[in-house]
Design an enzyme around this catalytic site. Sequence first.
Site, PDB file in Angstrom:
ATOM      1  N   ALA A 132       0.863  -1.178   0.000  1.00  0.00           N
ATOM      2  CA  ALA A 132       0.000   0.000   0.000  1.00  0.00           C
ATOM      3  C   ALA A 132       0.901   1.231   0.000  1.00  0.00           C
ATOM      4  O   ALA A 132       2.082   1.146   0.351  1.00  0.00           O
ATOM      5  CB  ALA A 132      -0.882  -0.023   1.236  1.00  0.00           C
ATOM      6  N   GLY A 152       0.728  -5.038   1.052  1.00  0.00           N
ATOM      7  CA  GLY A 152      -0.530  -5.131   0.308  1.00  0.00           C
ATOM      8  C   GLY A 152      -0.344  -5.789  -1.058  1.00  0.00           C
ATOM      9  O   GLY A 152      -1.275  -6.392  -1.596  1.00  0.00           O
ATOM     10  N   GLU A 204      -0.458  -9.355  -0.319  1.00  0.00           N
ATOM     11  CA  GLU A 204      -1.849  -9.669   0.026  1.00  0.00           C
ATOM     12  C   GLU A 204      -2.729  -9.684  -1.225  1.00  0.00           C
ATOM     13  O   GLU A 204      -3.631 -10.512  -1.350  1.00  0.00           O
ATOM     14  CB  GLU A 204      -2.370  -8.654   1.049  1.00  0.00           C
ATOM     15  N   GLU A 244       5.337  -5.009   6.869  1.00  0.00           N
ATOM     16  CA  GLU A 244       4.650  -3.926   7.597  1.00  0.00           C
ATOM     17  C   GLU A 244       5.221  -3.695   8.990  1.00  0.00           C
ATOM     18  O   GLU A 244       5.228  -2.584   9.503  1.00  0.00           O
ATOM     19  CB  GLU A 244       3.144  -4.235   7.711  1.00  0.00           C
TER      20      GLU A 244
HETATM   21  N1  DAK Z   1       4.577   3.206  -0.812  1.00  0.00           N
HETATM   22  C1  DAK Z   1       4.947   4.370  -1.378  1.00  0.00           C
HETATM   23  N2  DAK Z   1       6.039   4.518  -2.139  1.00  0.00           N
HETATM   24  C2  DAK Z   1       6.803   3.439  -2.315  1.00  0.00           C
HETATM   25  C3  DAK Z   1       6.503   2.191  -1.744  1.00  0.00           C
HETATM   26  C4  DAK Z   1       5.319   2.084  -0.963  1.00  0.00           C
HETATM   27  N3  DAK Z   1       4.908   0.946  -0.408  1.00  0.00           N
HETATM   28  N4  DAK Z   1       7.474   1.302  -2.094  1.00  0.00           N
HETATM   29  C5  DAK Z   1       8.339   1.988  -2.860  1.00  0.00           C
HETATM   30  N5  DAK Z   1       7.940   3.287  -3.007  1.00  0.00           N
HETATM   31  C6  DAK Z   1       8.606   4.345  -3.757  1.00  0.00           C
HETATM   32  C7  DAK Z   1       9.835   4.844  -3.029  1.00  0.00           C
HETATM   33  O1  DAK Z   1       9.478   5.782  -2.036  1.00  0.00           O
HETATM   34  C8  DAK Z   1      10.605   5.442  -4.163  1.00  0.00           C
HETATM   35  O2  DAK Z   1      10.039   6.698  -4.462  1.00  0.00           O
HETATM   36  P1  DAK Z   1      11.002   8.034  -4.586  1.00  0.00           P
HETATM   37  O3  DAK Z   1      11.756   8.094  -3.328  1.00  0.00           O
HETATM   38  O4  DAK Z   1      11.874   7.716  -5.772  1.00  0.00           O
HETATM   39  O5  DAK Z   1      10.024   9.145  -4.833  1.00  0.00           O
HETATM   40  C9  DAK Z   1      10.309   4.516  -5.329  1.00  0.00           C
HETATM   41  O6  DAK Z   1       9.108   3.843  -4.977  1.00  0.00           O
HETATM   42  C10 DAK Z   1      11.397   3.470  -5.554  1.00  0.00           C
HETATM   43  O7  DAK Z   1      11.623   2.836  -4.322  1.00  0.00           O
HETATM   44  P2  DAK Z   1      13.096   2.631  -3.687  1.00  0.00           P
HETATM   45  O8  DAK Z   1      13.983   3.748  -4.080  1.00  0.00           O
HETATM   46  O9  DAK Z   1      12.900   2.392  -2.230  1.00  0.00           O
HETATM   47  O10 DAK Z   1      13.553   1.305  -4.431  1.00  0.00           O
HETATM   48  P3  DAK Z   1      14.578   0.194  -3.918  1.00  0.00           P
HETATM   49  O11 DAK Z   1      14.776  -0.714  -5.086  1.00  0.00           O
HETATM   50  O12 DAK Z   1      15.767   0.822  -3.264  1.00  0.00           O
HETATM   51  O13 DAK Z   1      13.799  -0.583  -2.748  1.00  0.00           O
HETATM   52  C11 DAK Z   1      11.894  -1.723  -1.809  1.00  0.00           C
HETATM   53  C12 DAK Z   1      12.687  -1.348  -3.087  1.00  0.00           C
HETATM   54  C13 DAK Z   1      10.609  -2.445  -2.270  1.00  0.00           C
HETATM   55  C14 DAK Z   1      12.717  -2.702  -0.951  1.00  0.00           C
HETATM   56  C15 DAK Z   1      11.580  -0.458  -0.987  1.00  0.00           C
HETATM   57  O14 DAK Z   1      11.018   0.515  -1.872  1.00  0.00           O
HETATM   58  C16 DAK Z   1      10.628  -0.695   0.136  1.00  0.00           C
HETATM   59  O15 DAK Z   1      11.000  -1.174   1.192  1.00  0.00           O
HETATM   60  N6  DAK Z   1       9.345  -0.294  -0.050  1.00  0.00           N
HETATM   61  C17 DAK Z   1       8.321  -0.408   0.984  1.00  0.00           C
HETATM   62  C18 DAK Z   1       7.885  -1.830   1.170  1.00  0.00           C
HETATM   63  C19 DAK Z   1       6.852  -1.943   2.267  1.00  0.00           C
HETATM   64  O16 DAK Z   1       7.114  -1.628   3.445  1.00  0.00           O
HETATM   65  N7  DAK Z   1       5.628  -2.380   1.916  1.00  0.00           N
HETATM   66  C20 DAK Z   1       4.545  -2.510   2.870  1.00  0.00           C
HETATM   67  C21 DAK Z   1       3.747  -1.215   2.908  1.00  0.00           C
HETATM   68  S1  DAK Z   1       2.410  -1.238   4.101  1.00  0.00           S
HETATM   69  C22 DAK Z   1      -5.262  -2.265   4.119  1.00  0.00           C
HETATM   70  C23 DAK Z   1      -4.848  -2.868   2.967  1.00  0.00           C
HETATM   71  C24 DAK Z   1      -3.502  -3.024   2.715  1.00  0.00           C
HETATM   72  C25 DAK Z   1      -2.555  -2.519   3.595  1.00  0.00           C
HETATM   73  C26 DAK Z   1      -2.965  -1.887   4.738  1.00  0.00           C
HETATM   74  C27 DAK Z   1      -4.318  -1.763   5.009  1.00  0.00           C
HETATM   75  N8  DAK Z   1      -6.683  -2.112   4.439  1.00  0.00           N
HETATM   76  C28 DAK Z   1      -7.636  -2.819   3.606  1.00  0.00           C
HETATM   77  C29 DAK Z   1      -7.092  -1.341   5.507  1.00  0.00           C
HETATM   78  C30 DAK Z   1      -1.156  -2.686   3.245  1.00  0.00           C
HETATM   79  C31 DAK Z   1      -0.147  -2.062   3.885  1.00  0.00           C
HETATM   80  C32 DAK Z   1       1.187  -2.093   3.281  1.00  0.00           C
HETATM   81  O17 DAK Z   1       1.395  -2.654   2.251  1.00  0.00           O
END
Ligand code: DAK
Length: 261
Positions: free
Chosen positions: A69, A112, A115, A135
């Site tokens: 997400a 997400g 998921e 997360e």
């Molecule tokens: N959200 C927003 N931006 C994201 C992102 C994300 N999840 N993942 C990557 N980006 C963006 C980065 O911020 C970056 O943007 P700029 O800085 O260039 O503007 C761009 O994508 C490229 O990312 P990186 O520079 O970080 O790329 P790397 O190759 O170095 O790293 C990475 C890739 C996937 C390891 C890293 O980007 C990362 O750790 N991303 C976050 C992964 C994460 O934590 N995902 C879980 C998010 S929480 C719900 C439904 C669903 C959910 C919740 C509630 N309900 C129904 C209520 C779900 C929650 C989640 O998924």
Amino acid sequence: MSSTPEFIIVTPQYEPHIALIQLNRPKELNALNLQLMGELRDALKILDNDDSVRCIIITGNEKAFAAGADIKQMAGKSAIDMLNIDQFSTWDGIKKTKKPIIAAVSGFALGGGCELCMTCDMIVASETAKFGQPEIKIGVMPGAGGTQRLTKAVGKALAMEMVLTGKFISADEALKNGLINRVVPVELYLNEAVKLAKEIAAQSPIGVRLAKESVLNAFNSTLDEGLIFERKNFYLLFASDDQKEGMNAFVEKRKPDFKGK
Ligand code: DAK
């Protein structure tokens, strides 16, 4: 589609009877913002009601299926904001799709994103795919089924480790642990998903629909309840033209021509 979506590309007949939805926020690694999820729900609803579509593939790009997400969109939200946004109604809408959905995954399928692919019915992955529920590293926990679907797929030990540490697993580990259906080289993952979709699209659409419903029901019922549910769907298929066509074709030693009636 009433208006052209911004963050997904929908091709209703990518191949005959096979629709393709590509998540399309490549710069953000297909982070699932609210608009994208709404567009996805609307597209699935339309394709689900389109008789010419028998199987749907959801994909991303080589680098990411979806990295979760959109954290930037969620960061400042309060619990009440989250409650009022009610993302669950969108996710529930996706879950209600009656046609089979295959996730064709390459690169990151995180949070997400993981998921979402687990909400699909089958997962075909490239060798570069990485699955995870990270997360916990940003102070929360899975919110769209991660603790449930992942545990049911891979079992308690691995699910607990992934959810509590946020570690990613490779496509091979995901295959070995029952999370996904197939792993192929990166240049083949979409073709492989299409191949699987074609096999499904060649079957009776009404049979596929009731069989999918019955398999999913296994997650929500005891064995005896599930067997009763299965039996009713089995009987129901004898009211279909496809049952007559399928069995007659077998007897007449020809290929069936299923119409979904
Ligand atoms: N959200 C927003 N931006 C994201 C992102 C994300 N999840 N993942 C990557 N980006 C963006 C980065 O911020 C970056 O943007 P700029 O800085 O260039 O503007 C761009 O994508 C490229 O990312 P990186 O520079 O970080 O790329 P790397 O190759 O170095 O790293 C990475 C890739 C996937 C390891 C890293 O980007 C990362 O750790 N991303 C976050 C992964 C994460 O934590 N995902 C879980 C998010 S929480 C719900 C439904 C669903 C959910 C919740 C509630 N309900 C129904 C209520 C779900 C929650 C989640 O998924």
